[in-house]
Design a protein around this motif. Structure first.
Motif: not given
Length: 323
Positions: A183-201
């Motif tokens: 689990v990533c602690v997504n403070v202020n959307g810090y890990y939003d790009p990771f979620a996005e690239i994972l979804r695209r992949a």
């Protein structure tokens, strides 16, 4: 009695009771989790880490300590690692630090850059504080020791080192080499790009598992710990359900094999159609098929009886010779 105590005392057969307790959602009101977990934590070690990230790191360490979990991290004194160790120390929690041997200070039991909690009161390698030393000319051994025997991974904001640790374990989940919760602690959307690239992949068929089965994201540290605990309990309940189902399927009636004498007696039973009136042109074909198996056993039966008769005759002859 607390919900934790009820959950632990619930019969293994009474899975529904545990599910109801879990659905209640009130178990987070109690201090200790019924099953202490070993949780690996990644995060920044930079002295320039922004304060809002440090706040969540401190909350993570304190929450793990209060809940009775072990906090495993890189033993750092700065950044998210330092704040996390501050929180865990304040909560009098169990902390395990993993550090590379290159940071050992010559002639000392101290490690350069380590958090003060590992030295204060000479608590290193006691029940509350442990230091694990990694070796080698790279960080592979350190990364292995960080996740060894852990139940879950919490990822705080960090730089390339944190990302490297995160993606290595995400890869292990994707290919089935690990089932650890991440689990990533997504403070202020810090890990939003990771979620996005994972979804695209995943959408472009570059990743095997759906993104939600690889990484989970929560806005705060407390929410991250809640998710880990709930997921752990759900997994435990499902495991107990599967065990019950497998036991039920394996419970079958065991048929005793007939003895040789019983089979011999059975073979002497004539088929019902033989005794029927010869003028009756119809007979039971199903009965014929069933009893034909007995007829095939007749040679074996006669051989058995003949052997028994000859054996008895031999015994009698021997008795007469003796007398």
């Amino acid at each position: 009695m607390s919900l934790f105590q009820k959950f632990k005392m619930a019969s293994k057969q009474n899975v529904e009771e545990k599910e109801n307790l879990l659905a209640n959602g009130a178990f987070m009101k109690y201090d200790k989790f019924p099953y202490p977990l070993r949780i690996c934590c990644y995060g920044s070690s930079s002295i320039l880490t922004p304060q809002h990230y440090l706040d969540q790191a401190h909350a993570l360490g304190l929450t793990l300590a209060k809940r009775g979990h072990t906090c495993v991290n890189g033993a750092g004194m700065y950044g998210c690692m330092g704040a996390m160790n501050d929180g865990a120390s304040e909560g009098d929690g169990h902390i395990v630090g993993v550090i590379h041997e290159m940071f050992i200070v010559d002639g000392s039991d101290w490690f350069e850059g380590s958090h003060k909690s590992f030295k204060e009161g000479k608590t290193v390698n006691t029940k509350k504080r442990e230091i694990l030393i990694a070796s080698g000319d790279d960080l592979q051994d350190r990364k292995k020791k960080l996740v060894h025997n852990t139940d879950a991974i919490v990822v705080l904001p960090g730089g390339p080192g944190t990302w490297d640790e995160l993606w290595e374990m995400a890869c292990a989940r994707n290919i089935g080499l690990s089932d650890k919760l991440i689990v990533c602690v997504n403070v202020n959307g810090y890990y939003d790009p990771f979620a996005e690239i994972l979804r695209r992949a995943y959408n472009e068929k570059l990743v095997k598992l759906p993104p939600e089965q690889i990484l989970h994201f929560e806005p705060t540290s407390v929410k991250a710990v809640e998710w880990i605990e709930k997921s752990y309990l759900e997994k435990k309940i499902n495991s107990e359900k599967n065990n019950i189902n497998s036991r039920q399927k394996s419970t079958k009636s065991i048929r005793r094999k007939k003895s040789l004498l019983e089979r011999a007696q059975l073979s002497m039973i004539l088929p019902s159609y033989i005794s029927q009136d010869s003028t009756n042109s119809s007979f039971d074909f199903e009965s014929t098929a069933t009893t034909s198996k007995a007829w095939r056993a007749l040679p074996i039966t006669f051989a058995f009886l003949a052997g028994a008769i000859l054996g008895m005759a031999g015994i009698r002859k021997t008795d007469k010779q003796i007398t």
